[in-house]
Design a protein around this motif. Structure first.
Motif, mmCIF file in Angstrom:
data_model
loop_
_atom_site.group_PDB
_atom_site.id
_atom_site.type_symbol
_atom_site.label_atom_id
_atom_site.label_comp_id
_atom_site.label_asym_id
_atom_site.label_seq_id
_atom_site.Cartn_x
_atom_site.Cartn_y
_atom_site.Cartn_z
ATOM 1 N N GLU A 6 38.772 31.477 27.126
ATOM 2 C CA GLU A 6 38.067 32.088 28.150
ATOM 3 C C GLU A 6 38.223 31.720 29.218
ATOM 4 O O GLU A 6 38.052 32.337 30.630
ATOM 5 N N GLN A 7 38.205 30.249 29.536
ATOM 6 C CA GLN A 7 38.569 29.759 30.856
ATOM 7 C C GLN A 7 39.643 29.900 31.452
ATOM 8 O O GLN A 7 39.929 30.295 32.727
ATOM 9 N N GLU A 8 40.843 30.245 30.547
ATOM 10 C CA GLU A 8 42.105 30.920 31.098
ATOM 11 C C GLU A 8 42.179 32.288 31.593
ATOM 12 O O GLU A 8 42.525 32.644 32.406
ATOM 13 N N ARG A 9 41.061 33.001 31.016
ATOM 14 C CA ARG A 9 40.941 34.415 31.569
ATOM 15 C C ARG A 9 40.214 34.154 32.846
ATOM 16 O O ARG A 9 40.564 34.990 33.569
ATOM 17 N N ALA A 10 39.474 33.544 32.837
ATOM 18 C CA ALA A 10 38.581 33.562 34.055
ATOM 19 C C ALA A 10 39.391 33.061 35.271
ATOM 20 O O ALA A 10 39.225 33.713 36.286
ATOM 21 N N ALA A 11 39.985 32.022 34.951
ATOM 22 C CA ALA A 11 41.135 31.395 35.964
ATOM 23 C C ALA A 11 42.075 32.608 36.390
ATOM 24 O O ALA A 11 42.327 32.707 37.759
ATOM 25 N N TYR A 12 42.619 33.191 35.498
ATOM 26 C CA TYR A 12 43.613 34.350 35.877
ATOM 27 C C TYR A 12 42.826 35.456 36.703
ATOM 28 O O TYR A 12 43.369 35.710 37.594
ATOM 29 N N ALA A 13 41.685 35.842 36.448
ATOM 30 C CA ALA A 13 41.163 36.912 36.903
ATOM 31 C C ALA A 13 40.819 36.441 38.412
ATOM 32 O O ALA A 13 40.828 37.147 39.359
ATOM 33 N N TRP A 14 40.241 35.310 38.374
ATOM 34 C CA TRP A 14 39.833 34.537 39.884
ATOM 35 C C TRP A 14 40.871 34.705 40.516
ATOM 36 O O TRP A 14 40.980 34.912 42.089
ATOM 37 N N GLU A 15 42.089 33.887 40.149
ATOM 38 C CA GLU A 15 43.206 33.619 41.077
ATOM 39 C C GLU A 15 43.753 35.131 41.324
ATOM 40 O O GLU A 15 44.251 35.259 42.749
ATOM 41 N N THR A 16 43.987 35.942 40.412
ATOM 42 C CA THR A 16 44.490 37.427 40.806
ATOM 43 C C THR A 16 43.749 37.926 42.211
ATOM 44 O O THR A 16 44.248 38.549 42.940
ATOM 45 N N ARG A 71 51.727 37.066 29.914
ATOM 46 C CA ARG A 71 51.288 35.604 29.786
ATOM 47 C C ARG A 71 51.063 35.413 28.428
ATOM 48 O O ARG A 71 51.363 33.986 28.152
ATOM 49 N N ARG A 72 50.360 35.977 27.744
ATOM 50 C CA ARG A 72 49.719 35.777 26.369
ATOM 51 C C ARG A 72 50.689 35.960 25.227
ATOM 52 O O ARG A 72 50.418 35.851 24.219
ATOM 53 N N ASN A 73 51.880 36.357 25.980
ATOM 54 C CA ASN A 73 53.019 36.826 24.800
ATOM 55 C C ASN A 73 52.585 37.851 23.635
ATOM 56 O O ASN A 73 53.005 37.665 22.716
ATOM 57 N N LEU A 74 51.719 38.644 24.337
ATOM 58 C CA LEU A 74 51.383 39.708 23.574
ATOM 59 C C LEU A 74 52.009 41.025 23.834
ATOM 60 O O LEU A 74 52.185 42.015 22.965
ATOM 61 N N ALA A 75 52.708 41.214 25.022
ATOM 62 C CA ALA A 75 53.602 42.135 25.313
ATOM 63 C C ALA A 75 54.519 42.031 26.256
ATOM 64 O O ALA A 75 54.617 40.534 27.025
ATOM 65 N N LYS A 76 55.586 42.574 26.539
ATOM 66 C CA LYS A 76 56.505 42.275 27.580
ATOM 67 C C LYS A 76 56.080 42.964 29.059
ATOM 68 O O LYS A 76 55.608 43.924 29.209
ATOM 69 N N GLY A 77 56.149 41.951 30.131
ATOM 70 C CA GLY A 77 55.433 42.260 31.250
ATOM 71 C C GLY A 77 56.577 43.037 32.104
ATOM 72 O O GLY A 77 57.613 43.645 31.510
ATOM 73 N N GLY A 78 56.536 43.016 33.444
ATOM 74 C CA GLY A 78 57.203 43.956 34.299
ATOM 75 C C GLY A 78 56.915 45.148 34.523
ATOM 76 O O GLY A 78 55.532 45.181 34.958
ATOM 77 N N LYS A 107 36.299 42.055 31.172
ATOM 78 C CA LYS A 107 35.209 41.748 31.695
ATOM 79 C C LYS A 107 35.193 40.417 32.739
ATOM 80 O O LYS A 107 34.401 40.671 33.686
ATOM 81 N N TRP A 108 36.138 39.690 32.983
ATOM 82 C CA TRP A 108 36.218 38.914 34.034
ATOM 83 C C TRP A 108 36.583 39.620 35.196
ATOM 84 O O TRP A 108 36.224 39.286 36.367
ATOM 85 N N LEU A 109 37.776 40.581 35.365
ATOM 86 C CA LEU A 109 38.143 41.244 36.342
ATOM 87 C C LEU A 109 36.820 41.728 36.999
ATOM 88 O O LEU A 109 36.720 42.080 38.134
ATOM 89 N N LYS A 110 35.982 42.494 36.175
ATOM 90 C CA LYS A 110 34.773 43.293 36.526
ATOM 91 C C LYS A 110 33.778 42.370 37.169
ATOM 92 O O LYS A 110 33.318 42.773 38.368
ATOM 93 N N HIS A 111 33.579 41.235 36.759
ATOM 94 C CA HIS A 111 32.540 40.250 37.219
ATOM 95 C C HIS A 111 33.081 39.741 38.487
ATOM 96 O O HIS A 111 32.191 39.510 39.452
ATOM 97 N N PHE A 112 34.066 39.184 38.491
ATOM 98 C CA PHE A 112 34.553 38.627 39.850
ATOM 99 C C PHE A 112 34.997 39.635 40.722
ATOM 100 O O PHE A 112 34.953 39.441 41.906
#
Length: 119
Positions: A6-16, A71-78, A107-112
């Motif tokens: 959850e902290q990692e999600r929040a950090a990613y959303a905030w940084e993005t 980043r979570r290795n659930l799909a290939k990016g690009g 949720k994090w992207l929406k809140h931030f």
């Protein structure tokens, strides 16, 4: 010290969003509606929808989801041509985890996004 997911999600959303200098009203509107779109139509359709919209802010929603899932290795990016096939060919368990992870991130992207909304 280890961080929770959850902290990692929040950090990613905030940084993005911070790197962009905040979020436009159009981005906040798009990201606010994204969870319903994912739940009603599925992750693949939702990402393709946001990618193909003419507005830049809609594409940013797709890019944010794709980058996080890579980043979570659930799909290939690009780009979309890499991301979609990687999920289309994933097993059901991976696809479901990716959809759940996308919903949690949104949720994090929406809140931030609301906190950093420009204009």
């Amino acid at each position: 010290m280890a961080k929770t997911l959850e902290q990692e999600r929040a950090a990613y959303a905030w940084e993005t969003l911070s790197k962009r200098g905040g979020a436009s009203k159009a981005y906040v509107s798009a990201v606010s509606g994204a969870p319903a779109l994912v739940m009603q139509n599925g992750l693949l359709q939702a990402v393709a929808y946001f990618w193909n919209k003419d507005e830049e802010d809609n594409r940013k929603v797709a890019e944010d989801i794709m980058a996080w899932l890579a980043r979570r290795n659930l799909a290939k990016g690009g780009d979309l041509n890499t991301f979609l096939p990687s999920l289309m060919n994933a097993d059901a368990s991976t696809y479901m985890r990716a959809a759940e992870e996308a919903l949690a991130l949104l949720k994090w992207l929406k809140h931030f996004g609301r906190s950093l909304e420009k204009g």
